[in-house]
Design a protein around this motif. Sequence first.
Motif, PDB file in Angstrom:
ATOM      1  N   GLU A 291       0.829  -1.206   0.000  1.00 14.53           N
ATOM      2  CA  GLU A 291       0.000   0.000   0.000  1.00 14.53           C
ATOM      3  C   GLU A 291       0.865   1.257   0.000  1.00 14.53           C
ATOM      4  OE1 GLU A 291      -2.884  -0.145   3.164  1.00 14.53           O
ATOM      5  OE2 GLU A 291      -4.305  -1.164   1.841  1.00 14.53           O
ATOM      6  N   HIS A 292       1.948   1.238   0.785  1.00  9.79           N
ATOM      7  CA  HIS A 292       2.791   2.420   0.909  1.00  9.79           C
ATOM      8  C   HIS A 292       3.537   2.722  -0.392  1.00  9.79           C
ATOM      9  CE1 HIS A 292       5.004   5.474   3.109  1.00  9.79           C
ATOM     10  NE2 HIS A 292       6.126   5.026   2.550  1.00  9.79           N
ATOM     11  N   LEU A 293       4.044   1.706  -1.064  1.00  7.69           N
ATOM     12  CA  LEU A 293       4.853   1.913  -2.265  1.00  7.69           C
ATOM     13  C   LEU A 293       4.040   2.453  -3.434  1.00  7.69           C
ATOM     14  CD1 LEU A 293       7.175  -1.223  -2.074  1.00  7.69           C
ATOM     15  CD2 LEU A 293       7.819   1.166  -1.716  1.00  7.69           C
ATOM     16  N   GLN A 294       2.733   2.315  -3.382  1.00 13.88           N
ATOM     17  CA  GLN A 294       1.890   2.849  -4.459  1.00 13.88           C
ATOM     18  C   GLN A 294       1.705   4.358  -4.359  1.00 13.88           C
ATOM     19  OE1 GLN A 294      -1.625   0.431  -5.751  1.00 13.88           O
ATOM     20  NE2 GLN A 294      -1.002  -0.960  -4.112  1.00 13.88           N
ATOM     21  N   THR A 295       2.219   4.958  -3.302  1.00 16.20           N
ATOM     22  CA  THR A 295       2.025   6.403  -3.116  1.00 16.20           C
ATOM     23  C   THR A 295       3.063   7.244  -3.846  1.00 16.20           C
ATOM     24  OG1 THR A 295       3.376   6.447  -1.087  1.00 16.20           O
ATOM     25  CG2 THR A 295       1.005   5.987  -0.850  1.00 16.20           C
ATOM     26  N   ALA A 296       4.112   6.611  -4.407  1.00 17.34           N
ATOM     27  CA  ALA A 296       5.140   7.374  -5.131  1.00 17.34           C
ATOM     28  C   ALA A 296       5.664   6.535  -6.288  1.00 17.34           C
ATOM     29  CB  ALA A 296       6.271   7.788  -4.186  1.00 17.34           C
ATOM     30  N   THR A 297       6.480   7.169  -7.124  1.00 18.88           N
ATOM     31  CA  THR A 297       6.974   6.498  -8.330  1.00 18.88           C
ATOM     32  C   THR A 297       8.132   5.556  -8.033  1.00 18.88           C
ATOM     33  OG1 THR A 297       8.618   8.206  -8.827  1.00 18.88           O
ATOM     34  CG2 THR A 297       6.371   8.538  -9.681  1.00 18.88           C
ATOM     35  N   THR A 298       8.382   4.680  -8.966  1.00 18.26           N
ATOM     36  CA  THR A 298       9.536   3.772  -8.849  1.00 18.26           C
ATOM     37  C   THR A 298      10.830   4.573  -8.728  1.00 18.26           C
ATOM     38  OG1 THR A 298       8.402   2.107 -10.208  1.00 18.26           O
ATOM     39  CG2 THR A 298      10.797   1.909  -9.997  1.00 18.26           C
ATOM     40  N   GLU A 299      10.975   5.604  -9.549  1.00 17.04           N
ATOM     41  CA  GLU A 299      12.191   6.416  -9.527  1.00 17.04           C
ATOM     42  C   GLU A 299      12.405   7.075  -8.157  1.00 17.04           C
ATOM     43  OE1 GLU A 299      10.844   5.632 -13.502  1.00 17.04           O
ATOM     44  OE2 GLU A 299       9.785   6.617 -11.844  1.00 17.04           O
ATOM     45  N   HIS A 300      11.319   7.504  -7.537  1.00 19.11           N
ATOM     46  CA  HIS A 300      11.414   8.119  -6.208  1.00 19.11           C
ATOM     47  C   HIS A 300      11.955   7.128  -5.190  1.00 19.11           C
ATOM     48  CE1 HIS A 300      10.380  10.464  -2.667  1.00 19.11           C
ATOM     49  NE2 HIS A 300       9.740   9.397  -2.188  1.00 19.11           N
ATOM     50  N   TRP A 301      11.386   5.939  -5.179  1.00 26.41           N
ATOM     51  CA  TRP A 301      11.824   4.933  -4.197  1.00 26.41           C
ATOM     52  C   TRP A 301      13.268   4.498  -4.460  1.00 26.41           C
ATOM     53  CZ3 TRP A 301       8.825   5.846  -0.582  1.00 26.41           C
ATOM     54  CH2 TRP A 301       7.429   5.866  -0.698  1.00 26.41           C
ATOM     55  N   LEU A 302      13.620   4.343  -5.727  1.00 24.16           N
ATOM     56  CA  LEU A 302      14.994   3.946  -6.051  1.00 24.16           C
ATOM     57  C   LEU A 302      15.998   5.017  -5.600  1.00 24.16           C
ATOM     58  CD1 LEU A 302      14.554   2.435  -9.632  1.00 24.16           C
ATOM     59  CD2 LEU A 302      15.125   1.174  -7.540  1.00 24.16           C
ATOM     60  N   SER A 303      15.610   6.287  -5.718  1.00 23.61           N
ATOM     61  CA  SER A 303      16.520   7.376  -5.327  1.00 23.61           C
ATOM     62  C   SER A 303      16.795   7.366  -3.829  1.00 23.61           C
ATOM     63  CB  SER A 303      15.931   8.730  -5.743  1.00 23.61           C
ATOM     64  OG  SER A 303      14.804   9.067  -4.945  1.00 23.61           O
ATOM     65  N   ILE A 304      15.905   6.755  -3.074  1.00 24.15           N
ATOM     66  CA  ILE A 304      16.087   6.641  -1.626  1.00 24.15           C
ATOM     67  C   ILE A 304      16.810   5.345  -1.253  1.00 24.15           C
ATOM     68  CG2 ILE A 304      14.859   6.370   0.573  1.00 24.15           C
ATOM     69  CD1 ILE A 304      12.613   8.108  -0.656  1.00 24.15           C
ATOM     70  N   LEU A 305      16.388   4.258  -1.851  1.00 25.47           N
ATOM     71  CA  LEU A 305      16.869   2.940  -1.441  1.00 25.47           C
ATOM     72  C   LEU A 305      18.258   2.611  -1.975  1.00 25.47           C
ATOM     73  CD1 LEU A 305      13.532   0.949  -1.908  1.00 25.47           C
ATOM     74  CD2 LEU A 305      14.534   1.748   0.249  1.00 25.47           C
ATOM     75  N   GLU A 306      18.540   2.956  -3.206  1.00 25.97           N
ATOM     76  CA  GLU A 306      19.838   2.604  -3.794  1.00 25.97           C
ATOM     77  C   GLU A 306      21.014   3.269  -3.074  1.00 25.97           C
ATOM     78  OE1 GLU A 306      18.994   1.162  -8.360  1.00 25.97           O
ATOM     79  OE2 GLU A 306      19.316   3.310  -8.025  1.00 25.97           O
ATOM     80  N   PRO A 307      20.950   4.562  -2.757  1.00 25.61           N
ATOM     81  CA  PRO A 307      22.067   5.160  -2.009  1.00 25.61           C
ATOM     82  C   PRO A 307      22.254   4.545  -0.625  1.00 25.61           C
ATOM     83  CG  PRO A 307      20.735   6.869  -3.024  1.00 25.61           C
ATOM     84  CD  PRO A 307      19.977   5.586  -3.175  1.00 25.61           C
ATOM     85  N   ALA A 308      21.193   3.970  -0.060  1.00 30.59           N
ATOM     86  CA  ALA A 308      21.273   3.323   1.256  1.00 30.59           C
ATOM     87  C   ALA A 308      21.717   1.867   1.150  1.00 30.59           C
ATOM     88  CB  ALA A 308      19.919   3.409   1.950  1.00 30.59           C
TER      89      ALA A 308
END
Length: 392
Positions: A291-308
């Motif tokens: 449910e949470h991941l549908q609130t933003a784009t794939t690119e947005h989540w990748l920009s957060i998760l990949e650097p971490a």
Amino acid sequence: MLPLKDILVVDLSQFLSAPSATLRLADLGARVIKVERPQTGDICRQLYVSNVMLNGESSVFRAINRNKESFQADLKSARDKEKVLKLIAKADVLVHNFRPGVIERLGLDYDTVKAINPSIVYGDISGYGSEGPWSAKPGQDLLLQSLSGLTWLSGNADKGPVPMGIAIVDILAGAHLAQGIIASLIKRFKTNQGSKVSVSMLEAILDFQFETITTYYHDGGEPIQRTANNNAHAYLGAPYGVYATKNGHLALAMGAIPVLGELLKCPALKNYPEPDTWFTQRDEIKHILAEHLQTATTEHWLSILEPADIWCADVLNWDSLFNHDGFKALNMIQQVKMGDGFKYKTTRCPIKIDGQYLTSTLGSPAIGEHTEEILKELNALDHEGKVENCYS
């Protein structure tokens, strides 16, 4: 020099499994002579999963039989069989995937061939092995996936069995056969002794599941439990799965749930600090994530998760993959050319040796395209009794 240069392979196989093995041997430098029945040739030329035709025949045949020669012969004809036996006598490797009993009726079983050529490496693929109650069953990919338990590992818990969308059993069996043949060639170089290499498609797909089968035997034999949603592995805990986003999908592999909660700004995930809950409560964790991941784009989540350094990826279709610089950098597609000049694109061998990819521009052969040339070679053998490799 390619590793298998001057190795001669006589290929009696059809369809996908064993031809995929001889394709890999050809890519590694072996000369592969495909023996085909007159007029019709390999059944795969016309009958297979795709109705896409390339130069009048199946695209799958074109893909799996590039870099080979075709020798036309009716193995039920005494005259033609004599020609094939002469070729086998000079071969390093023979490959077939007839059902159990057929090769014996043709008089080309291992004992017969070994008497003609004691140092030959003889490879065969069957569906279920030569013994047991299933030995006579047809060795077809979907049937093997279904019998092997594989279809209960994919898809969500309420979706029933889900087969893989490619001929995974055929290709795995072919890979194992190629490995066994190469190992036996090394043995032959050391001992001058031939070998018989046998692979069954059932054993290949069971070995493919070694991780989950081992877990099953040490988990008290509990039934496989897929997650209710976003399932990608029947045994791994949350977050392992593929999730819809606002504009596409995101794949998440292993990761600490509270860390994800912090990074994604999803407070509900922080309620699962204990790693054990990531397994025992994975359905509810995945539901929260989904449910949470549908609130933003794939690119947005990748920009957060990949650097971490969270293991994640975009979920690409072929159009987006083939246009991506990551794919282009591999040069994975090569153009090959048939004897009549027809050109087509297909994948190359994925192996690199000494920094060089193993590529070849030779497309798949027409039925019997090389028969006369091969017969001339057989009649002009040198005193050492070798069929010379015609490739540079």
